[in-house]
Write a protein that holds these residues in place. Structure first.
Motif, PDB file in Angstrom:
ATOM      1  N   ARG A 163      -1.925 -45.246  -2.849  1.00 51.84           N
ATOM      2  CA  ARG A 163      -0.602 -44.976  -3.414  1.00 51.84           C
ATOM      3  C   ARG A 163       0.533 -45.763  -2.772  1.00 51.84           C
ATOM      4  NH1 ARG A 163      -3.961 -40.789  -2.968  1.00 51.84           N
ATOM      5  NH2 ARG A 163      -4.159 -39.343  -4.739  1.00 51.84           N
ATOM      6  N   PHE A 164       0.307 -46.275  -1.568  1.00 52.57           N
ATOM      7  CA  PHE A 164       1.385 -46.895  -0.810  1.00 52.57           C
ATOM      8  C   PHE A 164       0.991 -48.283  -0.314  1.00 52.57           C
ATOM      9  CE2 PHE A 164       2.228 -42.400  -0.564  1.00 52.57           C
ATOM     10  CZ  PHE A 164       3.612 -42.309  -0.635  1.00 52.57           C
ATOM     11  N   GLU A 165       1.990 -49.132  -0.267  1.00 55.43           N
ATOM     12  CA  GLU A 165       1.847 -50.412   0.426  1.00 55.43           C
ATOM     13  C   GLU A 165       2.134 -50.166   1.902  1.00 55.43           C
ATOM     14  OE1 GLU A 165       4.137 -54.722   0.812  1.00 55.43           O
ATOM     15  OE2 GLU A 165       4.732 -53.293  -0.746  1.00 55.43           O
ATOM     16  N   GLN A 166       1.163 -50.440   2.747  1.00 50.39           N
ATOM     17  CA  GLN A 166       1.333 -50.202   4.178  1.00 50.39           C
ATOM     18  C   GLN A 166       2.254 -51.254   4.788  1.00 50.39           C
ATOM     19  OE1 GLN A 166      -2.147 -49.181   6.744  1.00 50.39           O
ATOM     20  NE2 GLN A 166      -1.537 -50.998   7.896  1.00 50.39           N
ATOM     21  N   LEU A 167       3.318 -50.795   5.423  1.00 49.68           N
ATOM     22  CA  LEU A 167       4.234 -51.683   6.114  1.00 49.68           C
ATOM     23  C   LEU A 167       3.985 -51.688   7.617  1.00 49.68           C
ATOM     24  CD1 LEU A 167       7.541 -50.761   4.237  1.00 49.68           C
ATOM     25  CD2 LEU A 167       5.878 -52.551   3.670  1.00 49.68           C
ATOM     26  N   GLU A 168       3.620 -50.541   8.158  1.00 54.35           N
ATOM     27  CA  GLU A 168       3.334 -50.426   9.591  1.00 54.35           C
ATOM     28  C   GLU A 168       2.238 -49.390   9.793  1.00 54.35           C
ATOM     29  OE1 GLU A 168       6.683 -50.009  12.341  1.00 54.35           O
ATOM     30  OE2 GLU A 168       8.035 -50.397  10.668  1.00 54.35           O
ATOM     31  N   HIS A 169       1.375 -49.647  10.755  1.00 55.23           N
ATOM     32  CA  HIS A 169       0.379 -48.667  11.179  1.00 55.23           C
ATOM     33  C   HIS A 169       0.062 -48.941  12.637  1.00 55.23           C
ATOM     34  CE1 HIS A 169      -3.938 -47.353  11.738  1.00 55.23           C
ATOM     35  NE2 HIS A 169      -3.286 -46.218  11.515  1.00 55.23           N
ATOM     36  N   GLU A 170       0.310 -47.946  13.471  1.00 57.54           N
ATOM     37  CA  GLU A 170       0.105 -48.110  14.911  1.00 57.54           C
ATOM     38  C   GLU A 170      -0.593 -46.875  15.467  1.00 57.54           C
ATOM     39  OE1 GLU A 170       2.748 -48.594  19.039  1.00 57.54           O
ATOM     40  OE2 GLU A 170       3.732 -48.115  17.132  1.00 57.54           O
ATOM     41  N   ARG A 171      -1.700 -47.098  16.180  1.00 58.70           N
ATOM     42  CA  ARG A 171      -2.366 -45.996  16.872  1.00 58.70           C
ATOM     43  C   ARG A 171      -1.573 -45.643  18.111  1.00 58.70           C
ATOM     44  NH1 ARG A 171      -7.898 -45.670  15.855  1.00 58.70           N
ATOM     45  NH2 ARG A 171      -7.823 -43.806  17.181  1.00 58.70           N
ATOM     46  N   THR A 172      -1.439 -44.338  18.394  1.00 54.43           N
ATOM     47  CA  THR A 172      -0.578 -43.876  19.482  1.00 54.43           C
ATOM     48  C   THR A 172      -1.267 -42.795  20.309  1.00 54.43           C
ATOM     49  OG1 THR A 172       0.438 -42.215  18.033  1.00 54.43           O
ATOM     50  CG2 THR A 172       1.538 -44.368  18.186  1.00 54.43           C
ATOM     51  N   PRO A 173      -0.892 -42.652  21.573  1.00 57.35           N
ATOM     52  CA  PRO A 173      -1.390 -41.528  22.372  1.00 57.35           C
ATOM     53  C   PRO A 173      -0.948 -40.198  21.762  1.00 57.35           C
ATOM     54  CG  PRO A 173      -0.372 -43.194  23.773  1.00 57.35           C
ATOM     55  CD  PRO A 173      -0.025 -43.545  22.353  1.00 57.35           C
ATOM     56  N   TYR A 174      -1.766 -39.169  21.980  1.00 59.54           N
ATOM     57  CA  TYR A 174      -1.456 -37.862  21.385  1.00 59.54           C
ATOM     58  C   TYR A 174      -1.630 -36.695  22.358  1.00 59.54           C
ATOM     59  CZ  TYR A 174      -1.886 -33.730  18.408  1.00 59.54           C
ATOM     60  OH  TYR A 174      -1.728 -32.481  17.857  1.00 59.54           O
ATOM     61  N   LEU A 175      -2.626 -36.762  23.230  1.00 57.02           N
ATOM     62  CA  LEU A 175      -3.036 -35.584  23.990  1.00 57.02           C
ATOM     63  C   LEU A 175      -1.977 -35.086  24.967  1.00 57.02           C
ATOM     64  CD1 LEU A 175      -6.767 -36.499  24.621  1.00 57.02           C
ATOM     65  CD2 LEU A 175      -5.856 -34.763  23.055  1.00 57.02           C
ATOM     66  N   HIS A 176      -1.047 -35.952  25.389  1.00 57.81           N
ATOM     67  CA  HIS A 176       0.003 -35.489  26.297  1.00 57.81           C
ATOM     68  C   HIS A 176       0.852 -34.406  25.658  1.00 57.81           C
ATOM     69  CE1 HIS A 176       1.986 -38.666  23.909  1.00 57.81           C
ATOM     70  NE2 HIS A 176       3.070 -37.928  24.043  1.00 57.81           N
ATOM     71  N   ARG A 177       0.895 -34.360  24.342  1.00 64.39           N
ATOM     72  CA  ARG A 177       1.660 -33.316  23.657  1.00 64.39           C
ATOM     73  C   ARG A 177       1.049 -31.946  23.906  1.00 64.39           C
ATOM     74  NH1 ARG A 177       3.072 -36.085  17.803  1.00 64.39           N
ATOM     75  NH2 ARG A 177       2.885 -38.244  18.463  1.00 64.39           N
ATOM     76  N   LEU A 178      -0.257 -31.913  24.078  1.00 67.06           N
ATOM     77  CA  LEU A 178      -0.940 -30.662  24.365  1.00 67.06           C
ATOM     78  C   LEU A 178      -0.893 -30.322  25.839  1.00 67.06           C
ATOM     79  CD1 LEU A 178      -4.158 -31.270  22.214  1.00 67.06           C
ATOM     80  CD2 LEU A 178      -1.971 -30.303  21.487  1.00 67.06           C
ATOM     81  N   LEU A 179      -0.885 -31.349  26.671  1.00 65.64           N
ATOM     82  CA  LEU A 179      -0.956 -31.138  28.113  1.00 65.64           C
ATOM     83  C   LEU A 179       0.414 -30.963  28.743  1.00 65.64           C
ATOM     84  CD1 LEU A 179      -3.643 -33.883  28.778  1.00 65.64           C
ATOM     85  CD2 LEU A 179      -4.010 -31.402  28.875  1.00 65.64           C
ATOM     86  N   GLY A 180       1.430 -31.654  28.205  1.00 68.33           N
ATOM     87  CA  GLY A 180       2.792 -31.534  28.726  1.00 68.33           C
ATOM     88  C   GLY A 180       3.034 -32.450  29.909  1.00 68.33           C
ATOM     89  N   GLY A 181       4.321 -32.772  30.107  1.00 68.81           N
ATOM     90  CA  GLY A 181       4.704 -33.549  31.280  1.00 68.81           C
ATOM     91  C   GLY A 181       4.855 -35.028  31.017  1.00 68.81           C
ATOM     92  N   VAL A 182       5.945 -35.596  31.554  1.00 70.24           N
ATOM     93  CA  VAL A 182       6.197 -37.028  31.396  1.00 70.24           C
ATOM     94  C   VAL A 182       5.113 -37.851  32.083  1.00 70.24           C
ATOM     95  CG1 VAL A 182       7.801 -38.892  31.928  1.00 70.24           C
ATOM     96  CG2 VAL A 182       8.672 -36.668  31.167  1.00 70.24           C
ATOM     97  N   ALA A 183       4.669 -37.390  33.251  1.00 67.80           N
ATOM     98  CA  ALA A 183       3.650 -38.137  33.989  1.00 67.80           C
ATOM     99  C   ALA A 183       2.353 -38.231  33.198  1.00 67.80           C
ATOM    100  CB  ALA A 183       3.394 -37.479  35.346  1.00 67.80           C
TER     101      ALA A 183
END
Length: 213
Positions: A163-183
């Motif tokens: 349905r869409f023309e892809q303009l950008e696609h980037e894999r990103t970290p995720y698990l820190h959202r569950l673990l918390g903390g800037v470090a």
């Protein structure tokens, strides 16, 4: 990694763009875009009260006119009917409008990433934050049970491509959202960059394909 609100703001037209946030949750993104001068509506069955919010789902939205952009943060993978949700988004966008997503490819959790998550949770438990996790096998079973029936990253990208023309696609970290903390976020980003663990998130920008394809 920049916050999703900053990611979105960098890609929107000059204010006021008309923006729809799907699955707005507590409303942080809708509020941030509104403060930046955009005309934003956030929808969610549990949306906050306020002029920028409505408690409903995509199929119940009856706003007149088209949107310049539709944004979603961790919403699409929870869609019970992915095709219907994306078809509705296409209907809501003006020609050339943007779909901007911050999503989870939960099925990308591999053994090295699972092992790192297990170790991080053990360290947090030792510091008095949360319970000590069980075995790797139990942690994987919990992860799969939590996401049972949810859309995979691969399924979302396949449906988006129709349905869409892809303009950008980037894999990103995720698990820190569950673990918390800037470090933890900095550590996860470094390990992902080194190829030691998998990036479970992704960001996507696309625009509806023309009727000719």
């Amino acid at each position: 990694m920049i916050r999703f609100d900053q990611f979105v703001l960098a890609r929107l037209q000059e204010p006021p763009a008309r923006v729809l946030e799907v699955g707005c949750g507590a409303g942080e993104l809708t509020t941030a875009l509104s403060i930046a001068g955009h005309d934003v509506l956030g929808i969610d069955p549990a949306a906050p009260h306020g002029t920028n919010f409505r408690r409903l789902t995509l199929d119940g939205l009856d706003e007149p006119g088209a949107f310049d952009a539709v944004v979603g943060a961790q919403a699409l993978h929870r869609a019970s009917d992915l095709d219907a949700a994306l078809d509705r988004i296409v209907e809501l966008l003006r020609p050339g409008g943007l779909l901007l997503l911050d999503e989870l490819a939960w099925e990308a959790l591999d053994e090295p990433t699972l092992d790192w998550l297990h170790g991080q949770r053990r360290a947090l438990a030792a510091a008095g934050q949360g319970e000590t996790p069980e075995s790797l096998e139990a942690l994987r079973a919990d992860w799969e049970a939590e996401h049972l029936g949810q859309q995979s990253g691969a399924a979302m990208l396949e449906a988006l491509d129709v349905r869409f023309e892809q303009l950008e696609h980037e894999r990103t970290p995720y698990l820190h959202r569950l673990l918390g903390g800037v470090a933890t976020e900095v550590l996860e980003e470094a390990l992902v960059a080194a190829g030691a663990i998998a990036p479970l998130g992704f960001r996507y920008v696309g625009r509806p394909r023309s009727p000719q394809g």
